[in-house]
Design an enzyme around this catalytic site. Structure first.
Site, PDB file in Angstrom:
ATOM      1  N   CYS A 115      44.425  36.832  43.617  1.00  0.00           N
ATOM      2  CA  CYS A 115      45.277  38.012  43.714  1.00  0.00           C
ATOM      3  C   CYS A 115      45.940  38.090  45.090  1.00  0.00           C
ATOM      4  CB  CYS A 115      44.463  39.272  43.450  1.00  0.00           C
ATOM      5  SG  CYS A 115      45.464  40.762  43.459  1.00  0.00           S
ATOM      6  N   HIS A 185      46.702  27.904  40.897  1.00  0.00           N
ATOM      7  CA  HIS A 185      48.099  28.334  40.910  1.00  0.00           C
ATOM      8  C   HIS A 185      48.726  27.689  42.140  1.00  0.00           C
ATOM      9  CE1 HIS A 185      51.151  31.887  40.569  1.00  0.00           C
ATOM     10  NE2 HIS A 185      51.736  30.762  40.941  1.00  0.00           N
TER      11      HIS A 185
END
EC number: 1.3.1.-
Length: 385
Positions: A115, A185
């Site tokens: 995040c 990611h």
């Protein structure tokens, strides 16, 4: 569009005891990947793939927060049941994982370290946390130790920024602590969702941790992108997030592409899209126990579903403020529903912001091995990664 070609390897992805074939995973997205959306994606995929819940904070789970307990409800047809947890305190993470294992709440646990949201990173959580190597290790050790026979995986970013990359160290720690698979990611926290995902980093991580599967995430907008990522990086599977917003049938494309059925890609007309929109809103209402709440929750999806179609701005606004299924269906019926799938509907969707300064706790970067704890206020109900 060029014809997709299969990767040179198509071996089955294994997440602990679970075979995932084709190796396609729905990324957790807050407010998006709830049970209704997972149902749609799973229906289009024919039940193939792995579909992960919204991110669940460990503190809220341990405290049995009502909203959280609703979020972890799975449809009876969902197997394996996959929960993503976000936690910053090893003890709380351990309690949450043991609760899942002992109460048979899921079959697979994923941990979020990706995040990039400032209100999370400024407290040392999310994509800031792997910089503290010993804290990361302590969290992973508690999770794996408490999970029993359940596989534990993790999702992360490359690091805080290009000067503070953590993904290779984090990958090695994950292997040493018994994590089953890693998803990367290919962006830093500073990039948020801007720029281009670094697929070379996915390839480097795969070389660095050959012991366990590595999944790639970032800029998969089509089935062809997924095949290309596997070919170019050697990763064991793909994690799809923003690419399926307003396009749950992308999972049908992914299954077809990995199985070599390139002629079976889905290109729905606006009429078919409208039918999916109504079904999505209906499922949300059933899940929430209130039709109006379901339609209101669906509003955020309207622009994604209609991307590229010839729909006027006033009608788009009107559809985005509907409050009943009848109103939604009536508005959709006023459109030219015979429109074919538009070329403009392919490509990036969702958030694209980037080049942000990452807000961190004072002195966070002084010692990457300092195992200072992270405050409870870092554990917010926020997605990302």
């Amino acid at each position: 569009m060029s014809t997709p070609t299969l990767p040179t390897t198509t071996s089955t992805l294994r997440v602990g005891p679970h075979a995932v074939q084709p190796p396609v995973v729905l990324a957790p997205m807050a407010g998006i990947t709830n049970a209704p959306f997972r149902t749609l994606c799973r229906e289009f995929s024919g039940g193939k793939g792995l579909f992960v819940s919204e991110m669940i904070t460990t503190r809220a789970l341990v405290e049995r927060n009502d909203k959280t307990m609703q979020l972890i409800k799975f449809d009876a047809s969902e197997r394996p049941r996959s929960i993503q947890l976000y936690g910053v305190d090893p003890v709380t993470v351990g309690k949450a994982v043991r609760m899942i294992a002992e109460e048979d709440l899921a079959d697979h646990i994923d941990l979020n370290f990706g995040c990039p949201v400032p209100k999370v990173t400024r407290k040392g959580g999310g994509s800031a946390l792997p910089y503290k190597r010993n804290l990361l290790r302590a969290i992973l050790r508690e999770a794996v130790g408490g999970a029993g026979d359940l596989p534990v995986t993790m999702k992360m970013r490359k690091g805080i920024d290009d000067d503070h990359l953590t993904y290779l160290d984090a990958g090695r720690i994950a292997v040493e602590e018994g994590v089953t698979a890693i998803a990367l990611h290919g962006r830093t926290a500073a990039q948020h969702y801007g720029g281009t995902a670094d697929w070379e980093a996915i390839a480097r991580l795969k070389e660095h941790v050959p012991e366990i599967p590595v999944l790639g995430n970032g800029d998969i907008w089509s089935a062809e992108d997924a095949l290309r990522m596997v070919r170019e990086t050697g990763c064991d599977g793909v994690v799809v997030g923003r690419g399926c917003l307003g396009r749950p049938w992308l999972f049908a494309d992914l299954v077809a592409a990995f199985e070599g059925r390139t002629e079976d890609l889905v290109r729905p007309t606006l009429r078919e899209v409208a039918d999916v929109m109504v079904r999505h809103a209906t499922l949300l209402g059933e899940w929430l126990g209130d039709e109006q709440r379901g339609v209101v929750d669906f509003r955020k999806h309207v622009a994604w579903y209609l991307k590229g179609f010839a729909v006027g701005s006033e009608m788009r606004k009107r559809l985005a403020i509907t409050s009943s299924l009848e109103e939604l269906r009536a508005g959709l019926d006023e459109l030219d529903l015979d429109q074919p799938w538009p070329a403009g509907a392919d490509g990036p969707r969702g958030r694209t912001s980037g080049n942000n300064r990452v807000v961190l706790p004072d002195g966070w970067l002084k010692d990457p091995y300092d195992c200072a704890g992270v405050g409870e206020d870092a554990e917010l109900d926020t997605s990302g990664g």
